[in-house]
Design a protein around this motif. Structure first.
Motif, PDB file in Angstrom:
ATOM      1  N   ALA A 287      54.028  41.445  48.264  1.00 35.70           N
ATOM      2  CA  ALA A 287      52.865  41.923  47.506  1.00 35.70           C
ATOM      3  C   ALA A 287      51.574  41.611  47.987  1.00 35.70           C
ATOM      4  O   ALA A 287      50.642  42.335  47.988  1.00 35.70           O
ATOM      5  CB  ALA A 287      53.159  41.796  46.012  1.00 35.70           C
ATOM      6  N   ILE A 288      51.499  40.085  48.029  1.00 39.19           N
ATOM      7  CA  ILE A 288      49.964  39.470  48.487  1.00 39.19           C
ATOM      8  C   ILE A 288      49.771  40.162  50.010  1.00 39.19           C
ATOM      9  O   ILE A 288      48.520  40.609  50.241  1.00 39.19           O
ATOM     10  CB  ILE A 288      50.436  37.816  48.685  1.00 39.19           C
ATOM     11  CG1 ILE A 288      50.595  37.414  47.317  1.00 39.19           C
ATOM     12  CG2 ILE A 288      49.174  37.305  49.379  1.00 39.19           C
ATOM     13  CD1 ILE A 288      50.873  36.093  47.085  1.00 39.19           C
ATOM     14  N   GLU A 289      50.794  40.017  50.914  1.00 41.26           N
ATOM     15  CA  GLU A 289      50.531  40.860  52.037  1.00 41.26           C
ATOM     16  C   GLU A 289      50.118  42.110  52.059  1.00 41.26           C
ATOM     17  O   GLU A 289      49.138  42.739  52.872  1.00 41.26           O
ATOM     18  CB  GLU A 289      51.618  40.594  52.975  1.00 41.26           C
ATOM     19  CG  GLU A 289      52.030  39.354  53.254  1.00 41.26           C
ATOM     20  CD  GLU A 289      53.413  39.231  54.139  1.00 41.26           C
ATOM     21  OE1 GLU A 289      54.136  40.368  54.526  1.00 41.26           O
ATOM     22  OE2 GLU A 289      53.889  38.198  54.587  1.00 41.26           O
TER      23      GLU A 289
ATOM     24  N   PRO B  19      42.857  44.389  43.580  1.00 42.28           N
ATOM     25  CA  PRO B  19      43.762  43.190  42.940  1.00 42.28           C
ATOM     26  C   PRO B  19      43.223  41.820  42.971  1.00 42.28           C
ATOM     27  O   PRO B  19      43.347  41.197  41.960  1.00 42.28           O
ATOM     28  CB  PRO B  19      45.056  43.539  43.295  1.00 42.28           C
ATOM     29  CG  PRO B  19      45.026  45.141  44.011  1.00 42.28           C
ATOM     30  CD  PRO B  19      43.714  45.230  44.591  1.00 42.28           C
ATOM     31  N   LEU B  20      43.023  41.335  44.382  1.00 43.07           N
ATOM     32  CA  LEU B  20      42.533  40.027  44.323  1.00 43.07           C
ATOM     33  C   LEU B  20      41.333  39.476  43.797  1.00 43.07           C
ATOM     34  O   LEU B  20      41.341  38.426  43.133  1.00 43.07           O
ATOM     35  CB  LEU B  20      42.554  39.542  45.686  1.00 43.07           C
ATOM     36  CG  LEU B  20      43.804  39.794  46.900  1.00 43.07           C
ATOM     37  CD1 LEU B  20      43.477  39.557  48.096  1.00 43.07           C
ATOM     38  CD2 LEU B  20      44.848  38.954  46.100  1.00 43.07           C
TER      39      LEU B  20
ATOM     40  N   ARG C 264      38.656  36.270  38.955  1.00 44.05           N
ATOM     41  CA  ARG C 264      38.086  36.227  37.626  1.00 44.05           C
ATOM     42  C   ARG C 264      38.824  35.666  36.734  1.00 44.05           C
ATOM     43  O   ARG C 264      38.494  35.612  35.607  1.00 44.05           O
ATOM     44  CB  ARG C 264      37.626  37.562  37.270  1.00 44.05           C
ATOM     45  CG  ARG C 264      36.568  38.418  38.342  1.00 44.05           C
ATOM     46  CD  ARG C 264      36.091  39.744  37.512  1.00 44.05           C
ATOM     47  NE  ARG C 264      37.055  40.752  37.057  1.00 44.05           N
ATOM     48  CZ  ARG C 264      37.403  41.721  38.137  1.00 44.05           C
ATOM     49  NH1 ARG C 264      36.958  41.673  39.033  1.00 44.05           N
ATOM     50  NH2 ARG C 264      38.177  42.672  37.626  1.00 44.05           N
ATOM     51  N   GLY C 265      39.971  34.931  37.154  1.00 40.44           N
ATOM     52  CA  GLY C 265      40.504  33.948  35.951  1.00 40.44           C
ATOM     53  C   GLY C 265      41.687  34.851  35.307  1.00 40.44           C
ATOM     54  O   GLY C 265      42.506  33.978  34.497  1.00 40.44           O
TER      55      GLY C 265
ATOM     56  N   ARG D 290      51.477  34.490  38.948  1.00 39.58           N
ATOM     57  CA  ARG D 290      50.665  34.373  40.144  1.00 39.58           C
ATOM     58  C   ARG D 290      49.268  34.417  39.948  1.00 39.58           C
ATOM     59  O   ARG D 290      48.697  35.098  39.123  1.00 39.58           O
ATOM     60  CB  ARG D 290      50.822  35.672  41.073  1.00 39.58           C
ATOM     61  CG  ARG D 290      50.236  35.771  42.003  1.00 39.58           C
ATOM     62  CD  ARG D 290      50.572  34.926  43.271  1.00 39.58           C
ATOM     63  NE  ARG D 290      51.932  35.242  43.688  1.00 39.58           N
ATOM     64  CZ  ARG D 290      52.810  34.548  44.391  1.00 39.58           C
ATOM     65  NH1 ARG D 290      52.176  33.544  45.382  1.00 39.58           N
ATOM     66  NH2 ARG D 290      53.953  34.892  44.908  1.00 39.58           N
ATOM     67  N   MET D 291      48.472  33.217  40.351  1.00 41.11           N
ATOM     68  CA  MET D 291      46.977  33.040  40.156  1.00 41.11           C
ATOM     69  C   MET D 291      46.059  33.171  41.754  1.00 41.11           C
ATOM     70  O   MET D 291      46.736  33.320  42.531  1.00 41.11           O
ATOM     71  CB  MET D 291      46.670  31.848  39.392  1.00 41.11           C
ATOM     72  CG  MET D 291      47.435  31.916  38.034  1.00 41.11           C
ATOM     73  SD  MET D 291      47.175  30.136  37.031  1.00 41.11           S
ATOM     74  CE  MET D 291      48.425  29.221  38.228  1.00 41.11           C
ATOM     75  N   ARG D 292      44.836  32.841  41.431  1.00 46.18           N
ATOM     76  CA  ARG D 292      44.174  33.263  42.552  1.00 46.18           C
ATOM     77  C   ARG D 292      44.634  32.117  43.682  1.00 46.18           C
ATOM     78  O   ARG D 292      44.570  32.621  44.915  1.00 46.18           O
ATOM     79  CB  ARG D 292      42.685  32.816  42.202  1.00 46.18           C
ATOM     80  CG  ARG D 292      41.564  32.882  43.298  1.00 46.18           C
ATOM     81  CD  ARG D 292      40.127  32.419  42.851  1.00 46.18           C
ATOM     82  NE  ARG D 292      40.083  31.358  42.185  1.00 46.18           N
ATOM     83  CZ  ARG D 292      39.836  30.293  42.912  1.00 46.18           C
ATOM     84  NH1 ARG D 292      39.838  30.302  44.208  1.00 46.18           N
ATOM     85  NH2 ARG D 292      39.841  28.981  42.316  1.00 46.18           N
TER      86      ARG D 292
END
Length: 471
Positions: free
Chosen positions: A353-355, A420-421, A426-427, A454-456
């Motif tokens: 998903a991150i990719e 999305p990132l 933004r917390g 999942r966080m920043r």
């Protein structure tokens, strides 16, 4: 006649007359009947009598051969009133039909004849002649009872005939067979033989006139025969003589001698039948033995140890083939399921998903770069246009520039908000289940579930210990 139609049968005159004669011979209505009339045109030849039998309205030709003449004790005469017994016959050569007389009675016996017909009709209506009530004569009777004169030829003929046939005991019940008291004597003989428990009873006498045979036309004799426990065979007079006893009896014999032949089977016939049955039995036994031996050979071949071993080996080979096929199918199924699982797993992993988000970020940056380039190009174009239209007020130019810049900044902010990132920066955080599915509602969680947050700058694993729903 048309083409295709079959040719109709064509017969000769002789064949036609022969067919008509055959029809007469099998028609009960014109066979073995009594006819009354007057003799006319009487002629005597060496072969017999030829005459016309007539009444007030009609006439028919008649013939009585010498064999029938021997049965009467009077000489036929012209204009004599008689009753004749016989059948219709057709003379094929001339195509004319005639009445063939078997016996003849003078009209003086008319009263007896009327009494005979009246009693016959009465007993027939009561069912005494009904074929369905007649009893079966036993095939091998042990004791035969005979009701007849002790001194007559009937009992002698029966004993003589029975000597060459199947052995049986003959029990005589002596009786008067003509004259006064004869009917009562015949009835007593039938009852006596029933008390003796005989298997079958013969009631009979030799030939004679109608008066001589009359006791067998008595009603008491008919009812005694009907009530007999043992089946009764009537053997009265000659073959052409019919009495009431003949109609009531279970079987009618043409003569007393013929009665014994009907009841007792011929010894030679029995021997022949036994021989035939023995041969059939022997063939049946042999056929059964052959069939059983064949079946035994088949079973023996199937149960042979070597055949059993071969059969076992073949079955073992078949089992091994099935086992290999099953292993191959199982491995292919596992491989297919593994491939599908890997594909789904790669699609559902957070890293994937991150990719995907990074790929979309690159696409967005590229899109923003293209928009920035387009805006620079537009600014250059607007500047050139402003230079070309220097006579336009500066105020109008500044307004256009401001509007374009504002639109550009608004589009840029919208694009940044869709990233999305940027939401994570933004917390905010993203929660996924154990299978990688994004959870967007408390309804998708159960106490005890393990989730990934999942966080920043990374991710963390957590267990759900409590959940609350907004009211």
């Amino acid at each position: 006649m048309y083409i295709g139609e079959s040719m109709p049968e064509i017969i000769s005159v002789t064949e036609l007359n022969t067919r008509v004669r055959d029809i007469f011979s099998v028609t009960p209505a014109v066979n073995d009947i009594w006819v009354s009339g007057e003799i006319s045109n009487l002629k005597k030849y060496p072969t017999g009598y030829y005459f016309t039998l007539k009444d007030a309205s009609s006439e028919i030709r008649a013939v009585m051969f010498n064999s029938a003449r021997a049965r009467i004790d009077f000489e036929p005469r012209e204009n004599m009133k008689v009753a004749v017994f016989g059948s219709i016959d057709l003379y094929v050569l001339r195509g004319s039909y005639q009445f063939r007389v078997a016996t003849m009675r003078q009209s003086g016996i008319g009263d007896r004849y009327l009494a005979f017909e009246a009693l016959k009709k009465k007993l027939q209506e009561e069912g005494l002649f009904e074929p369905s009530r007649k009893r079966v004569i036993p095939m091998y009777p042990k004791t035969i009872g005979v009701v007849t004169s002790q001194s007559g030829a009937v009992i002698h003929d029966i004993i003589t005939t029975s000597a060459s046939r199947y052995t049986a005991n003959i029990l005589l019940a002596p009786a008067l067979v003509q004259g006064d008291g004869a009917a009562d004597s015949i009835v007593a003989g039938i009852e006596l033989l029933n008390r003796a428990k005989v298997d079958v009873i013969i009631v009979g006498r030799g030939g004679g006139s109608i008066e001589d045979l009359w006791p067998f036309n008595e009603e008491k004799v008919a009812r005694a025969i009907y009530s007999s426990a043992a089946p009764v065979v009537s053997a009265v007079g000659h073959e052409t003589d019919f009495t009431i006893a003949d109609f009531v009896a279970d079987l009618r014999a043409p003569t007393p001698t013929g009665a014994a032949a009907l009841i007792l089977r011929d010894k030679n016939e029995i021997r022949s039948q036994l021989s035939s049955l023995s041969q059939r039995l022997e063939r049946a036994i042999n056929n059964t033995i052959v069939a059983q031996r064949h079946a035994f050979d088949i079973l023996d071949a199937r149960l042979d140890p070597s055949n059993a071993r071969n059969d076992l080996d073949m079955r073992q080979m078949h089992i091994e083939d099935l086992s290999k096929s099953m292993d191959y199918a199982f491995i292919n199924t596992v491989r297919t399921m593994r491939s599908r699982f890997d594909l789904l797993d790669s699609r559902l992993r957070p890293e994937r998903a991150i990719e995907s988000i990074a790929e979309h970020r690159e696409d967005i940056d590229d899109f923003l770069s293209r928009i920035s380039s387009d805006l620079d190009l537009m600014m250059e174009r607007y500047t050139m246009r402003l230079d070309s239209i220097g006579d336009r007020p500066d105020k109008r130019i500044g307004s256009i520039l401001r509007d374009s810049k504002d639109e550009l900044e608004s589009n840029s902010k919208q694009l940044e908000g869709l990233n999305p990132l940027n939401v994570l920066t933004r917390g905010y955080s993203m929660i996924t289940g154990r299978d990688g599915t994004v959870i967007t509602s408390v309804n998708g969680l159960n106490v005890g579930d393990n989730v990934t947050i999942r966080m920043r700058d990374g991710s963390a694993s957590a267990d759900i210990t409590k959940k609350e729903m907004k009211e």
